[in-house]
Design an enzyme around this catalytic site. Structure first.
Site, PDB file in Angstrom:
ATOM      1  N   ARG A 135       0.814  -1.347   0.040  1.00  0.00           N
ATOM      2  CA  ARG A 135       0.022  -0.011  -0.016  1.00  0.00           C
ATOM      3  C   ARG A 135       0.825   1.139   0.040  1.00  0.00           C
ATOM      4  O   ARG A 135       1.838   1.331   0.758  1.00  0.00           O
ATOM      5  CB  ARG A 135      -0.762   0.140   1.141  1.00  0.00           C
ATOM      6  CG  ARG A 135      -1.938  -1.002   1.246  1.00  0.00           C
ATOM      7  CD  ARG A 135      -3.064  -0.647   0.197  1.00  0.00           C
ATOM      8  NE  ARG A 135      -4.033  -1.661   0.263  1.00  0.00           N
ATOM      9  CZ  ARG A 135      -4.015  -2.722  -0.582  1.00  0.00           C
ATOM     10  NH1 ARG A 135      -3.175  -3.127  -1.432  1.00  0.00           N
ATOM     11  NH2 ARG A 135      -5.260  -3.653  -0.528  1.00  0.00           N
ATOM     12  N   GLU A 183      -4.511   7.295  -4.757  1.00  0.00           N
ATOM     13  CA  GLU A 183      -4.572   6.594  -6.045  1.00  0.00           C
ATOM     14  C   GLU A 183      -6.013   7.150  -6.595  1.00  0.00           C
ATOM     15  O   GLU A 183      -6.988   7.256  -5.794  1.00  0.00           O
ATOM     16  CB  GLU A 183      -4.774   5.118  -5.759  1.00  0.00           C
ATOM     17  CG  GLU A 183      -3.246   4.617  -5.463  1.00  0.00           C
ATOM     18  CD  GLU A 183      -3.243   3.115  -5.129  1.00  0.00           C
ATOM     19  OE1 GLU A 183      -4.288   2.551  -5.286  1.00  0.00           O
ATOM     20  OE2 GLU A 183      -2.258   2.532  -4.835  1.00  0.00           O
ATOM     21  N   HIS A 201      -1.779   0.101  -9.603  1.00  0.00           N
ATOM     22  CA  HIS A 201      -2.301  -0.849  -8.652  1.00  0.00           C
ATOM     23  C   HIS A 201      -2.913  -2.301  -9.315  1.00  0.00           C
ATOM     24  O   HIS A 201      -4.048  -2.414  -9.227  1.00  0.00           O
ATOM     25  CB  HIS A 201      -3.325  -0.142  -7.639  1.00  0.00           C
ATOM     26  CG  HIS A 201      -3.555  -0.939  -6.395  1.00  0.00           C
ATOM     27  ND1 HIS A 201      -3.774  -0.338  -5.531  1.00  0.00           N
ATOM     28  CD2 HIS A 201      -3.103  -2.389  -6.096  1.00  0.00           C
ATOM     29  CE1 HIS A 201      -3.848  -1.398  -4.122  1.00  0.00           C
ATOM     30  NE2 HIS A 201      -3.716  -2.487  -4.786  1.00  0.00           N
TER      31      HIS A 201
HETATM   32  C1  DGY Z   1      -4.970  -6.585  -2.913  1.00  0.00           C
HETATM   33  O1  DGY Z   1      -5.934  -7.371  -3.116  1.00  0.00           O
HETATM   34  O2  DGY Z   1      -5.164  -5.975  -1.680  1.00  0.00           O
HETATM   35  C2  DGY Z   1      -4.017  -6.135  -3.792  1.00  0.00           C
HETATM   36  O3  DGY Z   1      -3.387  -5.118  -3.409  1.00  0.00           O
HETATM   37  C3  DGY Z   1      -4.662  -6.105  -5.294  1.00  0.00           C
HETATM   38  O4  DGY Z   1      -3.580  -5.919  -6.165  1.00  0.00           O
END
Ligand code: DGY
Length: 321
Positions: free
Chosen positions: A239, A268, A287
């Site tokens: 993250r 984002e 992402h």
């Molecule tokens: C999640 O599912 O948490 C991931 O970040 C997806 O890419």
């Protein structure tokens, strides 16, 4: 008896939702490329027994407390930092995520990002497409190798282990830092446990896979980047908020580290004016860690199964404890 109401916060294929339609009245946000505004979602949640949510939806205490019928929130992601899990528990709402089904896809993307950053793949592709390739030359777009380099994985969960498995095939020396020792990763992939400090100061590639919690916010800050080797490459697929982006920018500009591959950002989508995007030694992705068609389908199916299970009176399949 009236069917329970389930709200789905992003447009998903109808076929995926068939099982849910048998037992619930469903309504879905009609767009797949923009999130439902928070206030609208809060209104929908007020009458919902189930919510199928995305990582971009903010499911906070205020929303949960204003939703008297809500029994389950099924996030279509393995991460669940967008949900106030404590508030959900307090209100007897089950929170589910989608672990396992996305492990291999996310590890593959992590590897792709590491290779792309190390071997300057995006820069090289632009070079060709922009017609800059006039002659071959000995050190043209020369990057770094992976083989026999030290890989440091911060967060040795399922995805960390799947990355370690791949790194073994690439002949990398594998190190990791985690809240607790992972004996399986040590035995199976030859991973060596290091303190956080030893890992960041000695590894050539540092991959951030730790979840975002109150303890990991800005874990990668100016002090940490200064401790890294000036040849180190930093990869983040966890993250964005785990990283102090201003400090990362400074570290890259001042050549304290060599490059960064980023799939996630503090805010984002990242704005095109963000300083990090102006750097050649940054590979930036939107992402897409788990974004293969097959995996996204499985994540959708699992989210649906979780809602069905809770609405039918049993436990969710993959509950966030
Ligand atoms: C999640 O599912 O948490 C991931 O970040 C997806 O890419």
């Amino acid at each position: 008896m009236e069917k329970p109401f389930v709200y789905i916060t992003r447009k998903l294929p109808e076929e995926l939702l068939e099982p849910l339609k048998q037992v619930a009245t469903i309504e879905m946000w009609p767009h797949d490329d923009q999130p439902i505004p928070y206030d609208k979602l809060k209104e929908k949640a007020k009458k919902a027994s189930g919510l199928l949510t995305m990582l971009s939806d903010q499911i906070d205490a205020s929303l949960l407390e204003a939703s008297p019928h809500l029994k389950v929130v099924a996030n279509m992601a393995v991460g669940y930092d967008n949900i106030d899990v404590a508030a959900a528990k307090k209100n007897d709402i089950t929170v589910c995520n989608t672990p396992d089904v996305l492990t291999n896809s996310t590890a593959e993307l992590t590897f792709a990002l590491m290779l792309a950053t190390a071997r300057r793949i995006c820069e090289a592709e632009q070079y060709v497409k922009e017609g800059k390739w006039i002659n071959w030359s000995p050190f043209l777009l020369a990057g770094q190798d992976l083989f026999r380099k030290k890989l440091g994985i911060v967060g040795m969960g399922r995805i960390g282990q799947a990355v370690a498995k791949r790194a073994k095939g690439f002949d990398m020396d594998i190190y990791y830092h985690n809240r607790s020792r992972n004996e399986h990763a040590e035995a199976e992939y030859g991973a060596t446990y290091l303190s956080f400090h030893d890992l960041i100061s000695s590894c050539d590639y540092i991959i951030c896979l730790t979840p975002l919690t109150s303890e990991t916010v800005k874990l990668f800050n100016a002090t940490v980047f200064k401790e890294m080797k000036d040849t180190a490459i930093f990869i983040n697929v966890s993250r964005g908020a785990v990283v102090d982006e201003a400090a990362l920018y400074e570290a890259l500009v001042n050549k304290e580290i060599a490059g960064a591959g980023l799939d996630v950002f503090e805010k984002e989508p990242i704005q095109t004016t963000h300083p990090l995007l102006s750097l050649k030694n940054v590979v930036a992705l939107p992402h897409i860690g788990s974004a293969s068609v097959a995996t996204r389908w499985k994540m959708g199916e699992l989210a649906v199964e979780n809602i069905l299970a809770v609405l039918q009176g049993s436990k969710g399949k993959t509950i966030v404890e």
